[in-house]
Design a protein around this motif. Structure first.
Motif, PDB file in Angstrom:
ATOM      1  N   ASP A  17       2.415   0.154   3.236  1.00 42.53           N
ATOM      2  CA  ASP A  17       1.027   0.600   3.222  1.00 42.53           C
ATOM      3  C   ASP A  17       0.854   1.685   4.287  1.00 42.53           C
ATOM      4  OD1 ASP A  17      -1.700   0.918   3.171  1.00 42.53           O
ATOM      5  OD2 ASP A  17      -2.182  -1.170   3.600  1.00 42.53           O
ATOM      6  N   ASN A  18       0.921   1.302   5.566  1.00 38.74           N
ATOM      7  CA  ASN A  18       0.788   2.277   6.642  1.00 38.74           C
ATOM      8  C   ASN A  18       1.556   1.873   7.888  1.00 38.74           C
ATOM      9  OD1 ASN A  18      -0.744   0.229   7.692  1.00 38.74           O
ATOM     10  ND2 ASN A  18      -2.632   1.409   7.875  1.00 38.74           N
ATOM     11  N   ASN A  69       5.086   5.577   4.238  1.00 40.24           N
ATOM     12  CA  ASN A  69       3.712   5.101   4.340  1.00 40.24           C
ATOM     13  C   ASN A  69       2.989   5.656   3.129  1.00 40.24           C
ATOM     14  OD1 ASN A  69       3.592   3.574   6.758  1.00 40.24           O
ATOM     15  ND2 ASN A  69       3.760   5.457   7.937  1.00 40.24           N
ATOM     16  N   GLY A  71       0.531   3.826   1.216  1.00 35.70           N
ATOM     17  CA  GLY A  71      -0.721   3.186   0.844  1.00 35.70           C
ATOM     18  C   GLY A  71      -0.492   1.877   0.121  1.00 35.70           C
ATOM     19  N   PRO A  72      -1.559   1.171  -0.181  1.00 30.46           N
ATOM     20  CA  PRO A  72      -1.446  -0.202  -0.694  1.00 30.46           C
ATOM     21  C   PRO A  72      -1.184  -0.338  -2.195  1.00 30.46           C
ATOM     22  CG  PRO A  72      -3.739   0.387  -0.416  1.00 30.46           C
ATOM     23  CD  PRO A  72      -2.927   1.562   0.102  1.00 30.46           C
TER      24      PRO A  72
END
Length: 157
Positions: A17-18, A69, A71-72
């Protein structure tokens, strides 16, 4: 004639995600001969705004990985896992404890999920030999963290 290089390598690419950089530092702190190779700053605007880094290239015991990274959109699941072959019970215990630390979870049959949701199998180096024994496999199916001595005893029955 093919233009594909014959010395190409396959690199696992992990979508976070991040927290890709945090995860890479977590993993490189667990495995020997591991290091962060490079971080690529987030300048594209395509990654979550909270992530300063877009990509992290790192090695775990000599195997290269890339983390993004992104995102979800794509969570990890058990359909992909990384296998850690261990020579001793002490190695199994150490990797198990470190990979399940800080929110990871035990699953079954030597499988676990780390705090990022990545699945791992922490197994004896001779797991293929043990798997030839029906009784050892029955014993394995009852375990979470694998016990080498118990599996070997079951294989002798």
């Amino acid at each position: 004639m093919s233009t594909v290089a014959h010395n190409s390598h396959i690199t696992p690419f992990l979508w976070f995600d991040n927290n890709a950089e945090e995860a890479a530092r977590f993993y490189t702190g667990i495995f020997p001969n591991s290091r962060i190779l490079e971080t690529v700053p987030n300048q594209t605007g395509t990654s979550p705004a909270t992530a300063a880094v877009l990509l992290v290239h790192f090695e775990l015991d000599g195997t290269r990985f890339t983390a993004l990274n992104g995102g979800p959109q794509f969570p990890f699941n058990e359909s992909i896992s990384f296998v850690v072959h261990c020579a001793t019970q002490a190695e199994i215990d150490d990797y198990w404890e470190r990979l399940t630390a800080e929110g990871g979870s035990e699953v079954q049959c030597g499988w676990l999920k780390d705090k990022y949701g990545v699945s791992w199998q922490v197994v004896p180096a001779h797991i293929s030999q043990l798997a030839r024994s029906r009784k050892a496999m029955q014993a394995l199916m009852q375990m979470k963290k694998l016990d080498i001595a118990a599996l070997e005893r079951a294989a002798q029955e």
